[in-house]
Design an enzyme around this catalytic site. Structure first.
Site, short mmCIF file in Angstrom:
data_model
loop_
_atom_site.label_atom_id
_atom_site.label_comp_id
_atom_site.label_asym_id
_atom_site.label_seq_id
_atom_site.Cartn_x
_atom_site.Cartn_y
_atom_site.Cartn_z
N TYR A 124 0.95 -1.21 0.22
CA TYR A 124 -0.06 -0.03 0.30
C TYR A 124 1.13 1.28 0.23
CZ TYR A 124 -2.71 4.01 1.93
OH TYR A 124 -3.30 5.20 2.42
P1 NAP Z 1 -13.34 5.92 1.75
O1 NAP Z 1 -13.86 6.61 2.05
O2 NAP Z 1 -12.38 3.68 1.76
O3 NAP Z 1 -12.67 6.20 -0.21
C1 NAP Z 1 -12.67 5.50 -1.51
C2 NAP Z 1 -13.59 5.87 -2.61
O4 NAP Z 1 -12.71 5.41 -3.57
C3 NAP Z 1 -14.63 4.87 -2.57
O5 NAP Z 1 -15.26 5.68 -2.56
C4 NAP Z 1 -14.53 4.54 -3.35
O6 NAP Z 1 -15.45 3.95 -3.93
C5 NAP Z 1 -13.13 5.06 -4.28
N1 NAP Z 1 -12.56 4.40 -5.66
C6 NAP Z 1 -12.39 2.70 -5.35
N2 NAP Z 1 -11.64 2.30 -6.23
C7 NAP Z 1 -12.08 3.26 -6.74
C8 NAP Z 1 -12.81 3.10 -9.06
N3 NAP Z 1 -12.03 1.63 -9.36
N4 NAP Z 1 -12.95 4.26 -9.47
C9 NAP Z 1 -13.53 5.14 -9.11
N5 NAP Z 1 -13.68 5.01 -7.60
C10 NAP Z 1 -13.12 4.25 -7.08
O7 NAP Z 1 -11.59 6.45 1.82
P2 NAP Z 1 -10.86 7.37 3.39
O8 NAP Z 1 -11.41 6.59 4.75
O9 NAP Z 1 -11.78 8.91 3.07
O10 NAP Z 1 -9.31 7.83 3.06
C11 NAP Z 1 -9.57 8.74 1.97
C12 NAP Z 1 -7.63 8.21 0.78
O11 NAP Z 1 -6.85 8.65 2.71
C13 NAP Z 1 -7.49 7.05 0.25
O12 NAP Z 1 -6.69 6.87 -0.74
C14 NAP Z 1 -6.95 6.89 1.69
O13 NAP Z 1 -5.78 5.49 1.80
C15 NAP Z 1 -5.84 7.35 2.54
N6 NAP Z 1 -5.56 7.72 3.91
C16 NAP Z 1 -6.36 6.11 5.04
C17 NAP Z 1 -5.67 5.82 5.97
C18 NAP Z 1 -6.41 5.28 6.66
O14 NAP Z 1 -6.07 5.45 8.55
N7 NAP Z 1 -7.50 4.68 6.57
C19 NAP Z 1 -4.43 6.78 6.43
C20 NAP Z 1 -4.06 7.98 5.48
C21 NAP Z 1 -4.10 7.95 4.42
P3 NAP Z 1 -16.28 2.52 -4.10
O15 NAP Z 1 -17.47 2.59 -3.01
O16 NAP Z 1 -17.15 2.25 -5.47
O17 NAP Z 1 -15.04 1.36 -3.73
#
Ligand code: NAP
Length: 214
Positions: A129
């Site tokens: 990742y």
């Molecule tokens: P999230 O709620 O998981 O949203 C990710 C979105 O990406 C979902 O709406 C998903 O849609 C979409 N997606 C996935 N595959 C796709 C595709 N092929 N085409 C179009 N859309 C697609 O994310 P979040 O929690 O707001 O986080 C945002 C970012 O922060 C992510 O990149 C994550 O890696 C990063 N981040 C996370 C953490 C953590 O602690 N979790 C820490 C640092 C950074 P679907 O509903 O269709 O799947």
């Protein structure tokens, strides 16, 4: 009024950012791959646009005539290493190429704490990742676009505090998604954030002040 496209439009950060932008009168498009998410976007004031960021489909039409794009998508915690490559890296790179083709210079990416350097070759799981995130960020930095790379610490759904710590390396920490959305909003308004990559966690400085000090 600006037009902003948010990739991964139904994501948690994306929906908060979309609402903030729409509330102040910007035109917001959210790229989604599942039409069942239409209503949630419309409720936030965001225009849903069907656009899968993985695969062979064209992304250029979806972002045409935007002033800025925000990559806030991600394969998600349940996904395997292959989708880190196709989504977290491939989707971001596809959007970079589309932005260049459409002459859209401003590009913000939601990366991750720990993606400031390349993990060892062959890294799996969380390492895969971070590699995907690092390589997407590197592609953006090399793109010639007006980039900002935002690397949040652990995301929470807590209420926003409006107070952050922003630095090249903050050390471990957490941050509410709503504060990350507020950081992205301020970056869109603040040309001084162009060409910057930084970690962000909860801290004791207001977001405008922390970004101005970059
Ligand atoms: P999230 O709620 O998981 O949203 C990710 C979105 O990406 C979902 O709406 C998903 O849609 C979409 N997606 C996935 N595959 C796709 C595709 N092929 N085409 C179009 N859309 C697609 O994310 P979040 O929690 O707001 O986080 C945002 C970012 O922060 C992510 O990149 C994550 O890696 C990063 N981040 C996370 C953490 C953590 O602690 N979790 C820490 C640092 C950074 P679907 O509903 O269709 O799947």
């Amino acid at each position: 009024m600006s037009t902003v496209v948010i990739a991964g439009g139904h994501g948690k950060i994306a929906l908060i950012l979309g609402r903030l932008l729409a509330e102040r009168g910007d035109a917001v498009r959210g790229l989604i791959r599942n039409p069942d998410q239409d209503e949630d976007l419309r409720a936030a004031g965001v225009k849903p646009v069907l656009c899968d960021l993985e695969g062979d489909g064209d992304v250029t039409a979806a972002i045409r005539e935007a002033d800025a794009v925000v990559f806030a998508a991600g394969a998600g915690p349940g996904s395997g290493d292959a989708r880190k490559e196709t989504m977290d890296k491939g989707g971001a790179v596809k959007l970079i190429e589309a932005a260049k083709a459409e002459g859209i210079s401003r590009y913000l990416i939601v990366s991750s704490m720990g993606a400031d350097k390349a993990p060892e070759d062959g890294a799996e799981g969380f390492g895969a990742y971070l590699r995907a995130k690092f390589e997407a960020d590197e592609a953006l930095r090399a793109s010639g676009l007006d980039y900002t790379v935002v690397r949040p610490g652990g995301l929470t759904d807590d209420e926003p505090t409006g107070l952050v710590r922003i630095a090249a390396g903050t050390g471990r920490g957490q941050i509410p998604r709503a504060d990350v959305a507020a950081v992205l909003l301020t970056c869109l308004d603040e040309p001084g954030t162009i060409g910057k990559s930084f970690d962000v966690i909860t801290g004791d400085t207001s977001i405008p002040e922390a970004l101005a000090a970059l």
